[in-house]
Write a protein that holds these residues in place. Structure first.
Motif, PDB file in Angstrom:
ATOM      1  N   GLU A   1     -65.321 -21.896 -16.003  1.00 17.79           N
ATOM      2  CA  GLU A   1     -63.948 -21.422 -15.955  1.00 17.79           C
ATOM      3  C   GLU A   1     -63.432 -20.983 -17.328  1.00 17.79           C
ATOM      4  O   GLU A   1     -62.558 -20.127 -17.417  1.00 17.79           O
ATOM      5  CB  GLU A   1     -63.033 -22.528 -15.394  1.00 17.79           C
ATOM      6  N   LEU A   2     -63.976 -21.555 -18.381  1.00 17.55           N
ATOM      7  CA  LEU A   2     -63.515 -21.231 -19.727  1.00 17.55           C
ATOM      8  C   LEU A   2     -64.700 -21.295 -20.690  1.00 17.55           C
ATOM      9  O   LEU A   2     -65.267 -22.367 -20.938  1.00 17.55           O
ATOM     10  CB  LEU A   2     -62.428 -22.215 -20.181  1.00 17.55           C
TER      11      LEU A   2
ATOM     12  N   THR B   1     -65.864 -20.860 -24.569  1.00 13.00           N
ATOM     13  CA  THR B   1     -65.281 -20.914 -25.912  1.00 13.00           C
ATOM     14  C   THR B   1     -66.400 -20.875 -26.948  1.00 13.00           C
ATOM     15  O   THR B   1     -67.260 -21.758 -26.976  1.00 13.00           O
ATOM     16  CB  THR B   1     -64.436 -22.187 -26.114  1.00 13.00           C
TER      17      THR B   1
ATOM     18  N   LYS C   1     -62.631 -16.655 -26.501  1.00 16.27           N
ATOM     19  CA  LYS C   1     -62.426 -17.396 -25.251  1.00 16.27           C
ATOM     20  C   LYS C   1     -62.494 -16.418 -24.088  1.00 16.27           C
ATOM     21  O   LYS C   1     -61.924 -15.325 -24.154  1.00 16.27           O
ATOM     22  CB  LYS C   1     -61.078 -18.117 -25.251  1.00 16.27           C
TER      23      LYS C   1
ATOM     24  N   ILE D   1     -61.866 -16.376 -19.965  1.00 20.69           N
ATOM     25  CA  ILE D   1     -61.288 -17.128 -18.851  1.00 20.69           C
ATOM     26  C   ILE D   1     -61.659 -16.424 -17.550  1.00 20.69           C
ATOM     27  O   ILE D   1     -61.458 -15.209 -17.401  1.00 20.69           O
ATOM     28  CB  ILE D   1     -59.760 -17.210 -18.987  1.00 20.69           C
TER      29      ILE D   1
END
Length: 270
Positions: free
Chosen positions: A63-64, A66, A81, A83
């Motif tokens: 989902e994310l 980084t 990032k 998303i």
């Protein structure tokens, strides 16, 4: 695309979704721009090393995503990032020094073939369009950092090339180092004063001021042509210095009738 195939081959076993493949592509474009990856997460971890590869557990959170990057000269840091929103990915790229953020939203299915995730030859499509969008939307922050570094470098070079300026220093009144006088040295050092000894030498090394040969405007009077009633023509050699010994012309104007008469002019005994 050089280098992307090797990268994708290294992480192919961990790629399980089209989003993973898209993040891998974006990662490689950032590396090509002069950065290397440090690791995952928002905060640095002791012992991190820069690498062109994706770090371990880079796609644990689907989902994310980084990822942190540092420039090859260790002067700039970036935070990426990604998303996941339905079938799209929203990318945010932040410059850690200026907090400037750029973003880009892509529809993953437009650039990744989900049926070919394990084959580099067929996994990506429309890559030229994706690169173009990255350069116009996501990577301006990288370009701006490069321009700032170039501007600083040029400014440093200019400051080195220019002499130090002191507002309290009195400038020198002497001629500059590149000044060259407009006179020439005589070919014969013993020719000084020759024009005074030989008026017909054609030289100008005289020691006596001569208004007829000093470059000043000459009067209309030419003594070599003679003075009517005083000197015949040719009496004065051409170019010779000549001081008139009397007024030029025989007929001098008489007293002006308007001149004041002397005192007691009408006294018969004067």
């Amino acid at each position: 695309m050089a280098g992307l195939e090797l990268l994708y081959t290294c992480v192919a076993s961990s790629i399980t979704s089209p989003q993973d493949a898209a993040v891998c592509f974006i990662h490689w474009e950032i590396v090509k721009s002069g950065y290397k990856c440090l690791g995952t997460g928002d905060e640095p971890i002791p012992g991190e090393k820069k690498s062109e590869l994706l770090p371990a557990s880079w796609n644990t959170n689907k989902e994310l995503y980084t990822l942190r990057y540092r420039s090859n000269d260790d002067k700039f840091n970036l935070l990426l990032k990604a998303i996941t929103v339905d079938s799209s990915l929203i990318f945010n790229l932040m410059d850690s020094a200026t907090d400037k953020v750029t973003d880009m939203t892509v529809n993953v299915s437009d650039y990744v073939n989900e049926a070919s995730l394990q084959s580099f030859e067929g996994v990506y499509k429309n890559t030229e369009d994706l690169v173009r969008r990255m350069k116009s939307s996501l990577l301006p922050a990288v370009k701006e950092e490069k321009s700032v570094r170039k501007e600083r470098k040029d400014r440093f070079k200019d400051s080195e090339s220019q002499p130090e300026r002191d507002p309290l220093r009195i400038p020198s009144r002497g001629p500059p180092a590149s000044y060259t006088p407009n006179w020439t040295d005589p070919l014969n050092p013993f020719a000084a004063g020759r024009a005074d000894l030989d008026p017909f030498s054609g030289t100008t090394e005289g020691m006596i001021m001569d208004p007829l040969r000093a470059g000043f405007p000459r009067s209309g009077f030419d003594p070599s042509s003679g003075i009517p009633g005083v000197l015949p023509p040719g009496a004065v050699p051409p170019g010779a210095r000549f001081d008139p010994f009397g007024p030029i012309g025989r007929h001098r104007p008489g007293p002006d009738p308007d001149h004041l008469p002397p005192p007691n002019y009408d006294d018969m005994f004067m």
